[in-house]
Structures are given as structure tokens and as C-alpha cells.
Design an enzyme around this catalytic site. Sequence first.
Site, PDB file in Angstrom:
ATOM      1  N   THR A 121       0.857  -1.179   0.000  1.00  0.00           N
ATOM      2  CA  THR A 121       0.000   0.000   0.000  1.00  0.00           C
ATOM      3  C   THR A 121       0.895   1.233   0.000  1.00  0.00           C
ATOM      4  OG1 THR A 121      -1.592  -1.235   1.265  1.00  0.00           O
ATOM      5  CG2 THR A 121      -1.860   1.149   1.255  1.00  0.00           C
ATOM      6  N   LYS A 204      -7.229   1.489  -3.338  1.00  0.00           N
ATOM      7  CA  LYS A 204      -6.763   0.791  -2.131  1.00  0.00           C
ATOM      8  C   LYS A 204      -6.850   1.706  -0.904  1.00  0.00           C
ATOM      9  CE  LYS A 204      -4.737  -1.763   0.797  1.00  0.00           C
ATOM     10  NZ  LYS A 204      -5.184  -3.023   1.318  1.00  0.00           N
ATOM     11  N   LEU A 250     -19.760  -2.932  10.634  1.00  0.00           N
ATOM     12  CA  LEU A 250     -20.559  -2.094  11.540  1.00  0.00           C
ATOM     13  C   LEU A 250     -20.620  -2.758  12.911  1.00  0.00           C
ATOM     14  CD1 LEU A 250     -23.578  -0.799   9.384  1.00  0.00           C
ATOM     15  CD2 LEU A 250     -21.587   0.482  10.186  1.00  0.00           C
ATOM     16  N   CYS A 260      -2.709  -2.537   9.063  1.00  0.00           N
ATOM     17  CA  CYS A 260      -3.125  -1.684   7.935  1.00  0.00           C
ATOM     18  C   CYS A 260      -3.911  -0.440   8.321  1.00  0.00           C
ATOM     19  CB  CYS A 260      -3.941  -2.498   6.947  1.00  0.00           C
ATOM     20  SG  CYS A 260      -2.980  -3.771   6.166  1.00  0.00           S
TER      21      CYS A 260
HETATM   22  C1  UDX Z   1      -7.702  -4.770   6.656  1.00  0.00           C
HETATM   23  C2  UDX Z   1      -8.619  -4.717   5.423  1.00  0.00           C
HETATM   24  O1  UDX Z   1      -9.865  -5.347   5.729  1.00  0.00           O
HETATM   25  C3  UDX Z   1      -7.953  -5.382   4.233  1.00  0.00           C
HETATM   26  O2  UDX Z   1      -8.772  -5.222   3.088  1.00  0.00           O
HETATM   27  C4  UDX Z   1      -6.601  -4.705   3.996  1.00  0.00           C
HETATM   28  O3  UDX Z   1      -5.921  -5.349   2.934  1.00  0.00           O
HETATM   29  C5  UDX Z   1      -5.754  -4.761   5.243  1.00  0.00           C
HETATM   30  O4  UDX Z   1      -6.462  -4.172   6.351  1.00  0.00           O
HETATM   31  P1  UDX Z   1      -6.989  -6.622   8.452  1.00  0.00           P
HETATM   32  O5  UDX Z   1      -6.162  -5.547   9.067  1.00  0.00           O
HETATM   33  O6  UDX Z   1      -6.397  -7.964   8.255  1.00  0.00           O
HETATM   34  O7  UDX Z   1      -7.519  -6.149   7.010  1.00  0.00           O
HETATM   35  O8  UDX Z   1      -8.271  -6.818   9.368  1.00  0.00           O
HETATM   36  P2  UDX Z   1      -9.831  -6.544   9.343  1.00  0.00           P
HETATM   37  O9  UDX Z   1     -10.534  -7.823   9.430  1.00  0.00           O
HETATM   38  O10 UDX Z   1     -10.228  -5.639   8.258  1.00  0.00           O
HETATM   39  O11 UDX Z   1      -9.997  -5.785  10.753  1.00  0.00           O
HETATM   40  C6  UDX Z   1      -9.282  -4.588  11.057  1.00  0.00           C
HETATM   41  C7  UDX Z   1      -9.638  -4.103  12.431  1.00  0.00           C
HETATM   42  O12 UDX Z   1     -10.964  -3.582  12.458  1.00  0.00           O
HETATM   43  C8  UDX Z   1      -9.596  -5.186  13.521  1.00  0.00           C
HETATM   44  O13 UDX Z   1      -8.984  -4.653  14.681  1.00  0.00           O
HETATM   45  C9  UDX Z   1     -11.064  -5.494  13.775  1.00  0.00           C
HETATM   46  O14 UDX Z   1     -11.300  -5.947  15.071  1.00  0.00           O
HETATM   47  C10 UDX Z   1     -11.691  -4.126  13.541  1.00  0.00           C
HETATM   48  N1  UDX Z   1     -13.113  -4.189  13.166  1.00  0.00           N
HETATM   49  C11 UDX Z   1     -13.495  -4.756  11.988  1.00  0.00           C
HETATM   50  C12 UDX Z   1     -14.073  -3.628  14.007  1.00  0.00           C
HETATM   51  O15 UDX Z   1     -13.759  -3.107  15.083  1.00  0.00           O
HETATM   52  N2  UDX Z   1     -15.380  -3.683  13.620  1.00  0.00           N
HETATM   53  C13 UDX Z   1     -15.799  -4.228  12.450  1.00  0.00           C
HETATM   54  O16 UDX Z   1     -17.000  -4.216  12.176  1.00  0.00           O
HETATM   55  C14 UDX Z   1     -14.825  -4.791  11.616  1.00  0.00           C
END
Ligand code: UDX
Length: 429
Positions: A121, A204, A250, A260
Amino acid sequence: MKVCMVGTGYIGLVSGACFAEIGHEVVCVDNDTQKINMLNKGEIPIFEPGLGEMVKKNVRAGRLSFTTDIRKGIEQSLFIFIAVGTPPKASGEADLSGIEHVATEIGTAMVEYRIIVEKSTVPVLTGRRLRTMIEKSCTRDIEFDVASNPEFLREGAAVNEFLCPDRIVLGVESKKAEQRLLELYKPINAPKIVTDIASAELIKLTSNAFLSTKISFINAVSVLCEKTGADIVKVAEGMGMDKRIGRAFLNAGVGYGGSCFPKDLKAFISMSSELGYDFRLLKEVERINEDQMLRVVKKAEESLQYLRGRTIGILGLAFKPNTDDMRDAPSITVIKALQKAGAVVKAYDPAAIERAKKMMKGIDYCRDLYETADGVDAIILVTEWDEFKQMDLERVRRTMRKPVFIDGRNVFEPKKMKDLGFIYCGIGR
Ligand code: UDX
């Protein structure tokens, strides 16, 4: 087709293994000798379901290899993917020195047409910089293409998301690169969108920024739910039924973390400001997220009157379930705040304890969730591992000194927890 993947972090290793899985010949390059030695022995340095088996299978089939010799990769591959880290500088701006270094190596080693693809990214317009950097280090006049093919995979589900993505984004500057990249991705049945490079880079960045915004939005609404007696889970469900909104991302909780969202958002804000736009909306998204992590600490304090000398059990350290990744994990902020307030912290995570031990001292790391619950004044559930969803709640309740349960991920039903004798606090319920 022949692929060289530079960088064997999460994105590089998963993408490299998956390209081999769909039939390409892949060489993964990293300057970390120890990592390459591990990979050559079949050891996987990260926790990712399905990845270990896939790597072994493709190494055996002769389609996947690992080396520290970047020149070898450049010489033998049409595609050179750059998946090296872009960590944030103190200002929040992405540090592109890793990419610059690789660009110089490519420029010096390239002898015929290559397609150099950004996978990491990066800020918008990095593609343009990449071209200039390669041209500068190129001693001969060689034709090459730069392209952007951002990765959207999520940790814990990365293999599946690579092989069955919602979309594949290809940012190109020539028809030739477009055709080759479409051919490379032919075995993957997913919508493919072809754009210019800057648009692909922005797709992205804005996707991550928008998802972070969704999370902070619902977390802000959770505060209103607590003030009004509304239930955030129902509110999210009702909002999500509108197809224009969607239910995903949500879930109110202790906030987002990981390798990320926090880093990419900082870089996005910094990049916007450099381009002359003050993205205040996203600054607020960050602020809400920071507040959200501390709200669970406040809830524990409110339930126990004070935190000094209290013992708090933390369930879950990784930034989300099914990973051992501790990068920007909300648990770090929660634990630091508890320790600052004078609380004693016990903690357990099914996968991230070893990593956590290296980052946080002064914690009683436990072998399982029951040992964590034993004798504590409150539990704060930070990561929603399946193991926690299935816990024997009566057993937990019996061993706790005080039955305060702060559910930072709304895993349990408030009524059920109250009926079991817990002093229960979810988020926005
Ligand atoms: C994220 C993006 O989803 C992905 O597309 C990108 O390539 C990298 O970053 P990732 O960091 O692996 O992926 O995790 P993700 O499942 O997206 O969750 C990120 C954070 O958000 C976590 O801490 C999760 O607990 C939090 N989250 C997610 C929430 O608090 N609420 C939600 O509804 C969804």
C-alpha cells in the site's frame, strides 16, 4: 508465467504462494537471510490458516522458491511485484525507502522488458515515482511497465481472499501490461477493474479509509446507544439491511487495530495534506478510534470505583481473532492505560502471547482463559476468539473475585450475562 515477489511479509508471502498455487512459477525474495532460511526449511514465519500447507505443496511441485538474491528473481521473471514494508515515519507519512531500494536494484539488474507491480500500500502517485527511480538507475535503454495491483486481503482469511477476492484492481499505463496482468490473473474468477495507476492506488487507500470510517461511525453511535438505552447491535442490523449501507464493518467494539488501518489512515491523512487537502473527516475517525479503546478502561473503573490495586484479566491480545499479529492491537492501549491507573494485569491469547511478551512487560501471562479469570476483579474481553465465545461462563463467574465482565466485542447477550450473575457491560448496549 514467471513472477518475482520482493518482500515476504504477509502480503508478499501470501500472494507469492497463491500465484504458485494457481500455476505460476514464483520466486520470493527477501533481504532477511534468517527468514529465507526458515522458509527454505518449510517453516512459515507468520500465523495464517492454510498458508503453511500451500507453501510446502508448491515448493514440492517446483513452482515456489525463496532466495535473498534479488538479481536472480529479476533476471528470470516477467513480473516483479514489490511487496516490501512501507512503515509510517514520525509524521505519519509512509516511508518509501524500502521501495526506493528495490527500484534501484531493478533498474540495475534489468536486461529486458519487465512489468514492475506495486503490491504494497503506497501513497497515490508512487507509481510515477517508481518509474523515475527505475529510469535513473537503469544504465541501458530498456522498455518496462509500472503497474499497481493493490491487495485487499485480510489477515486470518488471506489465502481464501486472494483466491476468491471481491475484485482485482489493475492500474496500468499500457495495453501490453494490461494484457499480461489479465493473463496472470486468468485462473482467478473475480471481477477485474482496469484503471490508470493513480486510480488503482487511490482505490486501495480509500477502501481502507472508508472501512475505518464505518467502524468509527458505529463506535460513535454506540455512545449514543448507551445514553438512550438503544442497542447498537440492533441499530447496526437495521442500518445494514439497507443495501446502500451493508451490514459488514458495523460491529462496535474496542476499535480497529492491525498492520493496515491505523498506519494507512495516518499515511492517507498526511498524503492528503501534502496534496493541499485537510482531510478533517479522517482525523476525527482516528480520534474516535483512540477514545474507543479507552472507553473499556473507563467502564472497568466505573464498575469497580477505582483501578489502583485491582486485578484485571484481559482476554485476547491480537488485534483480531485468528492471527498472532500484535501490530497496533487495541489490547496494547487498554493494558497501558490499566497499568498507568495502577491495576495489575493478567492476560491470555490463543496465539499472540509470545509476541505480546516481547512488547509488554509487567503482565501475568496465563495459559488459558480460566487461569486468567481466576481471582480477578474484572475481565475485559478485547479480541473475539471462538475459544472465548464457547467459554464455560459459570466456571468463569465462580473463579472471579468480582463478577465484572466488560465485553469489548459484544460477544455475549447482556440478559444472559446478567442472569448468570455478572455485572456486564457491552459496547453500546
Ligand atoms: C484490513 C482490510 O480489511 C484489508 O482489506 C486490507 O488489505 C488490510 O487491512 P486486516 O487488518 O487484516 O484487514 O483486518 P480486518 O478484518 O479488516 O480488521 C481490522 C480491524 O478492524 C480489527 O482490529 C477489527 O477488530 C476491527 N473491526 C473490523 C471492528 O472493530 N469492527 C468491524 O465491524 C470490523
